[in-house]
Design a protein around this motif. Structure first.
Motif, mmCIF file in Angstrom:
data_model
loop_
_atom_site.group_PDB
_atom_site.id
_atom_site.type_symbol
_atom_site.label_atom_id
_atom_site.label_comp_id
_atom_site.label_asym_id
_atom_site.label_seq_id
_atom_site.Cartn_x
_atom_site.Cartn_y
_atom_site.Cartn_z
ATOM 1 N N VAL A 143 9.426 0.221 -0.576
ATOM 2 C CA VAL A 143 9.773 0.155 -1.996
ATOM 3 C C VAL A 143 9.462 1.496 -2.642
ATOM 4 C CG1 VAL A 143 9.209 -0.916 -4.216
ATOM 5 C CG2 VAL A 143 9.434 -2.335 -2.166
ATOM 6 N N ALA A 144 10.432 2.034 -3.363
ATOM 7 C CA ALA A 144 10.248 3.290 -4.088
ATOM 8 C C ALA A 144 9.900 2.982 -5.535
ATOM 9 C CB ALA A 144 11.517 4.126 -4.023
ATOM 10 N N LEU A 145 8.792 3.553 -6.014
ATOM 11 C CA LEU A 145 8.428 3.473 -7.427
ATOM 12 C C LEU A 145 8.857 4.767 -8.096
ATOM 13 C CD1 LEU A 145 4.832 1.930 -7.490
ATOM 14 C CD2 LEU A 145 7.057 0.777 -7.558
ATOM 15 N N MET A 146 9.553 4.645 -9.221
ATOM 16 C CA MET A 146 10.143 5.806 -9.872
ATOM 17 C C MET A 146 9.874 5.786 -11.369
ATOM 18 S SD MET A 146 13.713 5.389 -7.776
ATOM 19 C CE MET A 146 13.438 3.618 -7.638
ATOM 20 N N THR A 147 10.004 6.941 -11.995
ATOM 21 C CA THR A 147 9.914 7.037 -13.450
ATOM 22 C C THR A 147 11.303 7.306 -14.011
ATOM 23 O OG1 THR A 147 9.402 9.400 -13.302
ATOM 24 C CG2 THR A 147 7.541 7.885 -13.443
ATOM 25 N N VAL A 148 11.650 6.568 -15.067
ATOM 26 C CA VAL A 148 12.908 6.786 -15.781
ATOM 27 C C VAL A 148 12.561 6.889 -17.264
ATOM 28 C CG1 VAL A 148 15.198 5.892 -16.322
ATOM 29 C CG2 VAL A 148 14.214 5.481 -14.052
ATOM 30 N N LEU A 149 12.473 8.119 -17.757
ATOM 31 C CA LEU A 149 12.110 8.364 -19.160
ATOM 32 C C LEU A 149 10.821 7.638 -19.522
ATOM 33 C CD1 LEU A 149 15.669 8.041 -20.776
ATOM 34 C CD2 LEU A 149 14.494 10.124 -20.056
ATOM 35 N N HIS A 187 5.680 6.962 -5.917
ATOM 36 C CA HIS A 187 5.060 6.438 -4.706
ATOM 37 C C HIS A 187 6.109 5.730 -3.854
ATOM 38 C CE1 HIS A 187 0.972 7.265 -5.896
ATOM 39 N NE2 HIS A 187 1.039 6.489 -6.962
ATOM 40 N N ILE A 188 5.865 5.735 -2.546
ATOM 41 C CA ILE A 188 6.570 4.855 -1.616
ATOM 42 C C ILE A 188 5.565 3.802 -1.170
ATOM 43 C CG2 ILE A 188 7.694 4.636 0.631
ATOM 44 C CD1 ILE A 188 9.450 6.023 -1.370
ATOM 45 N N LEU A 189 5.960 2.535 -1.281
ATOM 46 C CA LEU A 189 5.073 1.427 -0.936
ATOM 47 C C LEU A 189 5.591 0.704 0.303
ATOM 48 C CD1 LEU A 189 4.588 -0.177 -4.481
ATOM 49 C CD2 LEU A 189 3.272 1.678 -3.433
ATOM 50 N N ARG A 190 4.652 0.183 1.084
ATOM 51 C CA ARG A 190 5.021 -0.612 2.265
ATOM 52 C C ARG A 190 4.245 -1.918 2.234
ATOM 53 N NH1 ARG A 190 5.103 2.937 7.243
ATOM 54 N NH2 ARG A 190 6.929 3.648 6.061
ATOM 55 N N HIS A 191 4.948 -3.024 2.487
ATOM 56 C CA HIS A 191 4.291 -4.324 2.471
ATOM 57 C C HIS A 191 3.499 -4.528 3.751
ATOM 58 C CE1 HIS A 191 3.795 -8.728 2.269
ATOM 59 N NE2 HIS A 191 3.854 -8.541 0.964
ATOM 60 N N SER A 206 0.855 -1.181 0.000
ATOM 61 C CA SER A 206 0.000 0.000 0.000
ATOM 62 C C SER A 206 0.892 1.231 0.000
ATOM 63 C CB SER A 206 -0.931 0.012 1.219
ATOM 64 O OG SER A 206 -0.184 -0.026 2.421
ATOM 65 N N VAL A 207 0.317 2.367 -0.389
ATOM 66 C CA VAL A 207 1.074 3.611 -0.513
ATOM 67 C C VAL A 207 1.203 4.287 0.843
ATOM 68 C CG1 VAL A 207 1.096 5.901 -1.578
ATOM 69 C CG2 VAL A 207 0.320 3.914 -2.898
ATOM 70 N N VAL A 208 2.409 4.794 1.137
ATOM 71 C CA VAL A 208 2.632 5.628 2.320
ATOM 72 C C VAL A 208 3.220 6.953 1.845
ATOM 73 C CG1 VAL A 208 2.959 3.659 3.854
ATOM 74 C CG2 VAL A 208 4.947 4.692 2.736
ATOM 75 N N ARG A 209 3.206 7.946 2.701
ATOM 76 C CA ARG A 209 3.750 9.243 2.316
ATOM 77 C C ARG A 209 5.259 9.150 2.141
ATOM 78 N NH1 ARG A 209 1.066 13.462 6.481
ATOM 79 N NH2 ARG A 209 1.751 11.841 7.936
ATOM 80 N N SER A 210 5.765 9.826 1.109
ATOM 81 C CA SER A 210 7.183 9.702 0.774
ATOM 82 C C SER A 210 8.087 10.157 1.910
ATOM 83 C CB SER A 210 7.499 10.492 -0.501
ATOM 84 O OG SER A 210 7.193 11.861 -0.333
#
Length: 226
Positions: A171-177, A216-220, A159-163
């Protein structure tokens, strides 16, 4: 395996590993240059003793397609791929649950086998004893309109937590191009990020420079922090 892949080129070769030995089989696919199919009788003759399913990629990449990944998951045994141009043949690329996990640091990038999501899965298995589901995916799926991480993170128990609240194990979700998150890494103690980019070795490096790419930052659910 290599001799079979070269002999069957430009068709896909296929076979089974049983009792530590490779057993070449006929490819019964209607389009054997692009697909493989093992006859049901051949498969059932070794059911319960199959250690790996093997096929070649004639003039194709040395990594699994989404269809390969789906087949491996459905079969519940490791799969192996050999890429060949008819003159040369790669070493078998083996993947699937049960295959020894390579070191988390310094591994080579290979789509679907040792890519960024595979590194996240392996970290959770080795460091937290949590087996995350795998998700079939084609290489550079985001260019074809895919959204792997946003479509599946809840299915994997996140689930998403505040960065600003990121802690080790998130887990960090990121965009690369990419217009959608197409890269993931594990937040570590000491302000570090464990991640794996294409054409680079997996590594730990400072998390700070990646903040602008974070979506997003995700936490299990099994790592909820009090």
């Amino acid at each position: 395996m290599k001799r079979h892949a070269l002999a069957d080129y430009p068709r896909e070769s296929c076979g089974l590993v049983v009792a530590g030995s490779y057993r070449p089989l006929a490819n019964h696919a209607t389009d054997p240059a692009a697909h493989f199919r093992i006859d049901d009788a051949d498969y059932l003759a070794h059911a319960g003793a199959i250690e790996a399913i093997v096929h070649s990629h004639p003039d194709g990449p040395p990594h699994p397609s989404a269809a390969d990944m789906r087949g491996q998951i459905d079969s519940a045994v490791p799969w192996a791929i050999l890429a060949t141009d008819g003159e040369r043949c790669s070493e078998p690329i083996l993947w699937g649950d049960g295959v020894p996990v390579p070191d988390l640091i310094g591994r080579e990038f290979r789509h679907g086998v040792t890519d960024c999501y595979a590194l996240v899965r392996d970290w959770f298995l080795l460091e937290r004893g949590i087996r995350l589901p795998d998700f079939p995916r084609d290489d550079e799926w985001w260019h074809a309109g895919g959204n792997l991480y946003l479509d599946h993170f809840a299915d994997a128990g996140f689930s998403v937590v505040r960065s600003g609240e990121a802690v080790a194990g998130d887990v960090a979700l990121m965009t690369v191009l990419s217009p959608v998150p197409n890269h993931a890494g594990v937040v570590l103690d000491g302000g570090l990020l464990l991640h794996h980019l294409p054409r680079r070795l997996s590594r730990r490096e400072p998390f700070g420079p990646w903040h602008r790419q974070i979506v997003h930052i995700l936490r299990h659910k099994d790592l909820a922090h009090g």
